[in-house]
Design an enzyme around this catalytic site. Sequence first.
Site, PDB file in Angstrom:
ATOM      1  N   ALA A 552      -4.764  -3.158  -0.321  1.00  0.00           N
ATOM      2  CA  ALA A 552      -5.509  -1.896  -0.418  1.00  0.00           C
ATOM      3  C   ALA A 552      -4.831  -0.951  -1.405  1.00  0.00           C
ATOM      4  O   ALA A 552      -5.485  -0.358  -2.267  1.00  0.00           O
ATOM      5  CB  ALA A 552      -5.604  -1.252   0.964  1.00  0.00           C
ATOM      6  N   TYR A 553      -3.505  -0.845  -1.298  1.00  0.00           N
ATOM      7  CA  TYR A 553      -2.765   0.048  -2.191  1.00  0.00           C
ATOM      8  C   TYR A 553      -2.934  -0.400  -3.638  1.00  0.00           C
ATOM      9  O   TYR A 553      -3.268   0.395  -4.524  1.00  0.00           O
ATOM     10  CB  TYR A 553      -1.284   0.069  -1.789  1.00  0.00           C
ATOM     11  CG  TYR A 553      -0.428   0.947  -2.674  1.00  0.00           C
ATOM     12  CD1 TYR A 553      -0.397   2.328  -2.480  1.00  0.00           C
ATOM     13  CD2 TYR A 553       0.346   0.405  -3.697  1.00  0.00           C
ATOM     14  CE1 TYR A 553       0.378   3.143  -3.287  1.00  0.00           C
ATOM     15  CE2 TYR A 553       1.121   1.210  -4.513  1.00  0.00           C
ATOM     16  CZ  TYR A 553       1.136   2.589  -4.303  1.00  0.00           C
ATOM     17  OH  TYR A 553       1.907   3.383  -5.108  1.00  0.00           O
TER      18      TYR A 553
END
Length: 656
Positions: A552-553
């Site tokens: 996600a990051y």
Amino acid sequence: MTSLWNDEEAAQCSGDLAQRIYSSRLLGREPALVLHGGGNTSVKVRETNVFGEDDDILHIKGSGRDLETIDATGFSPCRMAHLLRLAQLPALSDSDMARELKCSMTDPSAPAPSVESILHASIPHKFVDHTHADALIAIMNTPDGAERVRELYGDRVMILPYVMPGFKLARLCAETFPKEATAQTVGIVLMQHGLFTFGESARSAYERMIELVTLAEDYLDRRGAWKIAVSSAPPPPDQRDDIAGLRRDLSSVAGKPMILMTHAAEKCAAFARRDDLATISQQGPATPDHVLRTKRLPMIGRDLDGYRIAYEEYFRAHASTVRGELQMLDAAPRVILDSSLGMITAGPTAKDAVIAGDVYRHTIEIILRATALAGYRALSADDLFDVEYWDLEQAKVRSAAAPRVFAGEIALVTGAASGIGKACVDSLLRRGAAVAGLDISPAITEMHKRPDYAGFVCDLTDESQIRRALESTVRAFGGLDMLVLNAGIFPKATSLASLTSSAWREVMQINLDANLAIMREAYPLLKLAPKGGRIVVIGSKNVPAPGPGVAAYSASKAALNQLARVAALEWGADGIRINTIHPNAVFDTALWTEEVLTARARSYGVTVEEYKTKNVLGVEVRSQDVAELAAEMCGPLFAKTTAAQVPVDGGNERVI
Ligand code: ZN
């Protein structure tokens, strides 16, 4: 006005100079007496010099020192004999006087003595206090001001007509005092300027000041000219584009970026909407002391061209009558009174804009009280010009240091309460920018107490809060030139297989969506930046080299990277440049909790210590390293660069 004298506090201050400091600070605590370095005080003492001889010394406030905070180092020790001889000269230019005042000092490292030193020396009393008291100035600045002062004080004060501060005024006082002063005389009123009181003790000089000013307040009160009722509707909520547009035009007249400060006080807004504004605000400042901070006249409305032309005419008309070369100051107003925007003050730095605001708020009170009393009347344009283009002021203009690289510019940093964001605030402040810090943490509002910093609590996932923060930034400083997109979260490592959609969305919302919203909302402001808008994106090494467990990051930062590249394409024609920094392994930030650090180290199979310096150069990368590059990217070094991506990672094998 009440006396702040306290016997217990005063008893702690032994000796004449300590008493002098004590009561000077009492005067400094009252803004209706002195503002921002205005006013001055002195004490005469007999000291023994290195030859064992007695010397009469005047300890006088140093030029530019503030009475509220003054200490012994703020006073200049001058030999009385030298000052009194100067007072006998038939003429002396103010620059020669300034040099002679320095020559009269017994300590060459003390500050330059006040330009009113000779005047202080020529008053034969031990303690001398001088203020520009608002209440008295309101009475003096009326058509029959001198008669009113006479009526008010009788023969307790000597009244001197207006004379330009400096040698001429000192000489006039030195001549007049022995002829006119009597045993009753406790003060001198300088018309259109201020008040001197004196006495044999610090207390008597101070309390006479308070007493005379109180009499002036009561005089106004009895004539219905003390309490001024104001009421005004609050300003419309969205004026940021309007204010930033005004700042762009005003900066162009000034020839440099300017800070604009919007003043929320009801009194200011009500004044800006008065029907008689064109008359009462266009007479001139209340005292010579104010001329230098607010310029001769405020601008009404937004006709900057009209203001500039009038200023240039005023300069040309008066400059020809003055000997020597004069350098015209910039023709931009320092106070703007607009029926819709209210009162705005301007300056090359935030501090200048704050001072102009404080001074003009007092000017408003003086104007309104004088108007209620008998009509406000200021000094003539000739007298005002002599102060504005005083040779001492011209010398300051000539010798002024080059402004700092971001002087007059405004930066906004997101996620500014800690780590890289906090370091960016420091790097930008050091380069002279006014900085707005945004953070979800309430600590942001208290991070710095200085005129060029404003902190706003803002949840970046709420677009209305973003708009409000931009509005607040523009009201505080006038616009937006630089935007540092730093806020972001680094979630706990999670494999793709167990990454929930809600965890994914949370990261996207903060690291990506919020940046789109703030860029979009800031775009109209950045377009108006006098030197072109700049955006710096704090990206990540994960963009060129993603790591396992941080899907996600990595995806959010990669998407942000593309967003920045598209912005560079779309906004280049508006003079906006956007560059990205890819830091890696910056451990002095809030992202890197002990938990995250340990997990990352484990996933690479190394210790935390090895993980920290695991780069080609073997160096630890700090927040400050990233912040310095972010600030440089906003400066001239990157003036012709947009869409660049620069790593700050000590060299990463996977990126290289
Ligand atoms: Zn003065």
